[in-house]
Scaffold this motif. Structure first.
Motif, PDB file in Angstrom:
ATOM      1  N   LEU A  34      53.122  -5.728  85.462  1.00 59.52           N
ATOM      2  CA  LEU A  34      52.355  -4.702  86.175  1.00 59.52           C
ATOM      3  C   LEU A  34      53.057  -3.342  86.187  1.00 59.52           C
ATOM      4  O   LEU A  34      52.612  -2.424  86.879  1.00 59.52           O
ATOM      5  CB  LEU A  34      52.040  -5.150  87.615  1.00 59.52           C
ATOM      6  N   ASP A  35      54.137  -3.218  85.422  1.00 62.26           N
ATOM      7  CA  ASP A  35      54.808  -1.927  85.278  1.00 62.26           C
ATOM      8  C   ASP A  35      54.315  -1.233  84.007  1.00 62.26           C
ATOM      9  O   ASP A  35      53.706  -1.860  83.126  1.00 62.26           O
ATOM     10  CB  ASP A  35      56.333  -2.124  85.195  1.00 62.26           C
ATOM     11  N   VAL A  36      54.584   0.083  83.916  1.00 64.34           N
ATOM     12  CA  VAL A  36      54.195   0.829  82.722  1.00 64.34           C
ATOM     13  C   VAL A  36      54.922   0.255  81.512  1.00 64.34           C
ATOM     14  O   VAL A  36      56.138   0.010  81.560  1.00 64.34           O
ATOM     15  CB  VAL A  36      54.525   2.321  82.887  1.00 64.34           C
ATOM     16  N   MET A  37      54.178   0.005  80.443  1.00 59.78           N
ATOM     17  CA  MET A  37      54.769  -0.623  79.256  1.00 59.78           C
ATOM     18  C   MET A  37      55.696   0.340  78.514  1.00 59.78           C
ATOM     19  O   MET A  37      55.359   1.504  78.304  1.00 59.78           O
ATOM     20  CB  MET A  37      53.659  -1.112  78.321  1.00 59.78           C
ATOM     21  N   LYS A  38      56.850  -0.173  78.125  1.00 60.14           N
ATOM     22  CA  LYS A  38      57.801   0.617  77.343  1.00 60.14           C
ATOM     23  C   LYS A  38      57.575   0.410  75.845  1.00 60.14           C
ATOM     24  O   LYS A  38      57.721   1.337  75.043  1.00 60.14           O
ATOM     25  CB  LYS A  38      59.233   0.226  77.713  1.00 60.14           C
ATOM     26  N   SER A  39      57.243  -0.828  75.482  1.00 55.07           N
ATOM     27  CA  SER A  39      56.996  -1.137  74.070  1.00 55.07           C
ATOM     28  C   SER A  39      55.773  -2.040  73.984  1.00 55.07           C
ATOM     29  O   SER A  39      55.893  -3.268  73.911  1.00 55.07           O
ATOM     30  CB  SER A  39      58.225  -1.827  73.465  1.00 55.07           C
ATOM     31  N   PRO A  40      54.566  -1.459  73.983  1.00 53.22           N
ATOM     32  CA  PRO A  40      53.346  -2.275  73.996  1.00 53.22           C
ATOM     33  C   PRO A  40      53.114  -3.001  72.677  1.00 53.22           C
ATOM     34  O   PRO A  40      53.226  -2.402  71.605  1.00 53.22           O
ATOM     35  CB  PRO A  40      52.239  -1.243  74.261  1.00 53.22           C
ATOM     36  N   VAL A  41      52.792  -4.300  72.779  1.00 59.42           N
ATOM     37  CA  VAL A  41      52.482  -5.093  71.595  1.00 59.42           C
ATOM     38  C   VAL A  41      51.230  -5.912  71.883  1.00 59.42           C
ATOM     39  O   VAL A  41      50.969  -6.296  73.024  1.00 59.42           O
ATOM     40  CB  VAL A  41      53.645  -6.042  71.212  1.00 59.42           C
ATOM     41  N   SER A  42      50.439  -6.192  70.852  1.00 60.43           N
ATOM     42  CA  SER A  42      49.174  -6.907  71.015  1.00 60.43           C
ATOM     43  C   SER A  42      49.256  -8.300  70.399  1.00 60.43           C
ATOM     44  O   SER A  42      49.789  -8.469  69.296  1.00 60.43           O
ATOM     45  CB  SER A  42      48.027  -6.137  70.365  1.00 60.43           C
ATOM     46  N   LEU A  43      48.704  -9.277  71.142  1.00 56.14           N
ATOM     47  CA  LEU A  43      48.618 -10.637  70.626  1.00 56.14           C
ATOM     48  C   LEU A  43      47.376 -10.784  69.748  1.00 56.14           C
ATOM     49  O   LEU A  43      46.540  -9.877  69.669  1.00 56.14           O
ATOM     50  CB  LEU A  43      48.564 -11.633  71.785  1.00 56.14           C
ATOM     51  N   SER A  44      47.216 -11.955  69.162  1.00 52.03           N
ATOM     52  CA  SER A  44      46.053 -12.214  68.314  1.00 52.03           C
ATOM     53  C   SER A  44      44.752 -12.192  69.120  1.00 52.03           C
ATOM     54  O   SER A  44      43.670 -12.032  68.555  1.00 52.03           O
ATOM     55  CB  SER A  44      46.197 -13.575  67.624  1.00 52.03           C
ATOM     56  N   THR A  45      44.839 -12.329  70.457  1.00 49.44           N
ATOM     57  CA  THR A  45      43.643 -12.268  71.308  1.00 49.44           C
ATOM     58  C   THR A  45      43.185 -10.840  71.561  1.00 49.44           C
ATOM     59  O   THR A  45      42.118 -10.616  72.142  1.00 49.44           O
ATOM     60  CB  THR A  45      43.936 -12.928  72.668  1.00 49.44           C
ATOM     61  N   GLY A  46      44.019  -9.865  71.158  1.00 46.37           N
ATOM     62  CA  GLY A  46      43.677  -8.462  71.362  1.00 46.37           C
ATOM     63  C   GLY A  46      44.224  -7.874  72.650  1.00 46.37           C
ATOM     64  O   GLY A  46      44.081  -6.669  72.885  1.00 46.37           O
ATOM     65  N   VAL A  47      44.847  -8.687  73.481  1.00 40.78           N
ATOM     66  CA  VAL A  47      45.404  -8.212  74.742  1.00 40.78           C
ATOM     67  C   VAL A  47      46.799  -7.657  74.501  1.00 40.78           C
ATOM     68  O   VAL A  47      47.603  -8.252  73.759  1.00 40.78           O
ATOM     69  CB  VAL A  47      45.454  -9.333  75.797  1.00 40.78           C
TER      70      VAL A  47
END
Length: 413
Positions: free
Chosen positions: A20-33
């Motif tokens: 729930l914190d601001v993402m530093k290194s956003p990555v996406s799973l195969s589900t798109g989340v």
């Protein structure tokens, strides 16, 4: 002093669904989340093979960096930093993370010089989103911490911040009775919570005064709590002052709601009548600039006062007040209409007060009652209106013929 209105709004999709914190290194799973890399890596390393947000089974545990979102977060972050540079005051008031809020609750160091600043940050945190309000309301120990502060601290600045936070999360607190018990019933020392609310009500901060009134309304859940609140004469007087001491409609509206909530016991009604509440309510319903909600609530309180002999006497002795109630029957809303008709039915039909009957007649009340019966009113209003007509022994045709308009087609039934 730190200003409450300087706070930073974090877009919800910038926050990692896990931390729930601001993402530093956003990555996406195969589900798109999308998740923060560190958080999702810990999740997968623990042996889980599902998407935390959707609980879908992952076809692959590989994730892809979300470069677009990372750029958006960077742009937003740079903008926040520029704002901090431009406003030294705001730089001390940055948004808290969930973990930081937990740390503040865990430490509870009221004597710390930074505690007031931390409370200001929590106010801003609560303002940021409903999600944050829910987080605070459900955070173990948070509500009890606020009550503890109110029970033991006399510093007005701290109390105002506590009131602001508590008012912001009231509607997210699931156990209303628990809060009432904490503030009123759990121990005799917790009676100091009412003294603290009184102290805040006596200050100049409009938002804090409104917050105190909303808290009192929220914890007045039964006869016992209502009586405990109104046992404090100063507190009751201060609540009543909210109807006249400030022209702000929000304060008046909050004061009326609070009075409606605490005025069910007869003992409280008598106290309010002795403190001239009916005079204040008359001012509100005769004010041409009064808004609908204030008119409705003022009439509701007058209706409540009608359940006592003293209240009926105070109302019926003032023909101008009775005529003002007649005037409100068709001028405000269906809610106001029902309250107004109930008041007139009570004093004129149920208790057969001659002064009230004369005031209704002189205020052209019979015509208004006939018009009301032809409108789309509720069955209860229609029945009370019919009872009123019986009391006045109206000759319908003669009454209508004296009504000098072109609406002679109106019939009472």
């Amino acid at each position: 002093m730190v200003r409450d209105d300087l706070y930073i709004t974090v877009p919800s999709f910038f926050r990692c669904p896990i931390s729930l914190d601001v993402m530093k290194s956003p990555v996406s799973l195969s589900t798109g989340v999308t998740y923060d890399r560190a958080s999702i890596q810990r999740w997968l390393d623990s042996g889980k093979n599902t998407c935390p947000a959707t609980m879908q089974v992952l076809q692959t545990k590989e994730f892809v960096p979300n470069r677009t979102l990372q750029r958006l977060i960077q742009i937003w972050s740079d903008s926040v930093n520029r704002r901090r540079d431009d406003s030294p005051e705001e730089s001390t008031h940055s948004v808290l993370s969930y973990d930081q809020v937990k740390d503040i609750v865990k430490v509870r160091d009221i004597e710390n010089d930074d505690f007031l600043c931390n409370l200001s940050k929590i106010v801003s945190f609560a303002k940021e989103s409903d999600m944050n309000k829910i987080f605070l309301a459900k955070l173990d120990g948070f509500v009890s911490m606020l009550v503890e502060i109110m029970s033991n601290v006399k510093d007005v600045n701290i109390l105002e911040k506590v009131v602001r936070v508590l008012e912001l999360i009231l509607n997210k607190i699931e156990d209303q009775e628990q809060l009432t018990n904490l503030m009123l019933k759990k121990s005799t020392t917790n009676q100091d919570c009412l003294n603290s609310l009184l102290l805040v009500l006596q200050q100049q901060s409009l938002d804090s005064r409104i917050g105190s009134l909303k808290i009192l309304e929220f914890i007045a859940i039964d006869a016992e709590s209502k009586l405990k609140i109104t046992e404090k004469e100063e507190l009751l007087s201060e609540i009543l002052k909210s109807l006249s001491s400030d022209p702000d409609r929000r304060l008046i509206d909050a004061g009326l709601s609070c009075l409606i909530s605490i005025s069910m016991p007869k003992r409280v009604k008598l106290k309010l009548i002795n403190q001239k509440i009916i005079i204040e309510l008359k001012k509100l319903i005769t004010d041409p600039n009064s808004i609908v909600s204030i008119s409705e609530k003022a009439l509701k309180l007058l209706e409540m006062m009608c359940s006592t002999k003293q209240g009926r006497s105070e109302i019926t002795i003032d023909s101008a007040l009775v005529q003002a109630i007649v005037h409100k029957m068709l001028k405000v809303s269906s809610v106001a209409t029902e309250h107004a008709v109930t008041i007139l039915w009570s004093v004129c039909y149920l208790f057969r007060d001659q002064r009230a009957q004369e005031a209704v007649t002189s205020g052209n009340g019979l015509t208004k009652i006939l018009l009301l019966m032809q409108s789309n009113c509720s069955p209860a209003v229609r029945q009370m209106s019919a009872d009123l007509l019986k009391i006045f022994r109206v000759n319908y045709k003669s009454c209508l013929s004296s009504y000098d308009t072109k609406t002679t087609h109106i019939m009472p039934f």
